[in-house]
Design an enzyme around this catalytic site. Sequence first.
Site, PDB file in Angstrom:
ATOM      1  CG  ASN A   7      30.035  17.513   1.325  1.00  0.00           C
ATOM      2  OD1 ASN A   7      30.064  16.968   2.424  1.00  0.00           O
ATOM      3  ND2 ASN A   7      29.631  16.877   0.237  1.00  0.00           N
ATOM      4  CD  GLU A  34      28.230  13.651   1.765  1.00  0.00           C
ATOM      5  OE1 GLU A  34      28.002  12.477   2.107  1.00  0.00           O
ATOM      6  OE2 GLU A  34      29.331  14.050   1.331  1.00  0.00           O
ATOM      7  CG  ASP A 149      29.837  17.773  -3.437  1.00  0.00           C
ATOM      8  OD1 ASP A 149      30.337  17.779  -4.584  1.00  0.00           O
ATOM      9  OD2 ASP A 149      29.957  16.830  -2.642  1.00  0.00           O
ATOM     10  CG  ASN A 151      29.695  14.555  -6.172  1.00  0.00           C
ATOM     11  OD1 ASN A 151      30.838  14.346  -5.778  1.00  0.00           O
ATOM     12  ND2 ASN A 151      28.632  14.344  -5.409  1.00  0.00           N
ATOM     13  CG  ASP A 220      32.926  21.428  -3.006  1.00  0.00           C
ATOM     14  OD1 ASP A 220      31.906  21.016  -2.429  1.00  0.00           O
ATOM     15  OD2 ASP A 220      33.997  20.790  -3.052  1.00  0.00           O
ATOM     16  CG  ASP A 249      35.256  14.105   2.219  1.00  0.00           C
ATOM     17  OD1 ASP A 249      34.437  14.982   2.552  1.00  0.00           O
ATOM     18  OD2 ASP A 249      34.894  12.979   1.824  1.00  0.00           O
ATOM     19  CG  HIS A 250      33.771  18.299   0.118  1.00  0.00           C
ATOM     20  ND1 HIS A 250      33.451  18.590  -1.192  1.00  0.00           N
ATOM     21  CD2 HIS A 250      33.405  17.003   0.297  1.00  0.00           C
ATOM     22  CE1 HIS A 250      32.937  17.528  -1.781  1.00  0.00           C
ATOM     23  NE2 HIS A 250      32.893  16.554  -0.890  1.00  0.00           N
TER      24      HIS A 250
END
Length: 259
Positions: A7, A34, A149, A151, A220, A249-250
């Site tokens: 991501n 993303e 991802d 989530n 992930d 951020d990943h």
Amino acid sequence: MKIATFNINGIKARINALPDYLDEAQPDVVLLQEIKSVDEAFPREIFEDRGYRVETHGQKSFNGVAILSKLPLEDVTRGLPGDESDEQARWIEATVMGETPIRVCGLYLPNGNPTPGPKYDYKLAWMERMQAHAENLLESEEPFLMAGDYNIIPQDEDARRPEAWQEDALARPESRAAYRRLLNLGFTEAFRARTFGPEHYSFWDYQAGAWNRDDGIRIDHFLLSPQCADLLVDCQIDKEVRGREKPSDHVPVWVELAA
């Protein structure tokens, strides 16, 4: 065959960091989430110059998924079946034509916050659609994987501070139950098939010094069909990528398959 999921939180923001990662890690296939770009604006030449074929399912300003592959791709499809009215770009799949063809499904599962509410309802409905599609794919008895991802924080050990996530859509009981129903179809969660215990994370919030405190979560994932799990060699998290210039951020997660 080395397949990574990443991501990137915006292709424009990662226009240098992503190529640097590809040059270093040399994955054969990359599933991106993303990308935050429409298809025609995605900078495909940067990746084509590195030998990757590029397939995108983009959306302006948010969401968006893509596949980069050094191997030929066949039967590329976009969008998760089951709801023709869903316009969010969160699913792309294709068959990677390696020594053993592998069907790869790249996904960006909805976040679902705040809960309760329509965003959480959408998350759970999306997961029901994903399960139905996974059941159809399993009927082919061909190797395939679903990665990206999710989530979803599968268990408390997948968070540094599990108590902070109890009412979050990523860890609510309904979310975890939907994830377990997927696993119970016969999938192997690749990372946990190779690594056990806490303190393994793939996401750290940009806020409140989460990275410096290693206040992370693992969201992930690679889910492998039984035929794909037979090919599993390794699965790792490239944590060091988070400490570099202008990181997402990943961080990337990858599997190696004997394919």
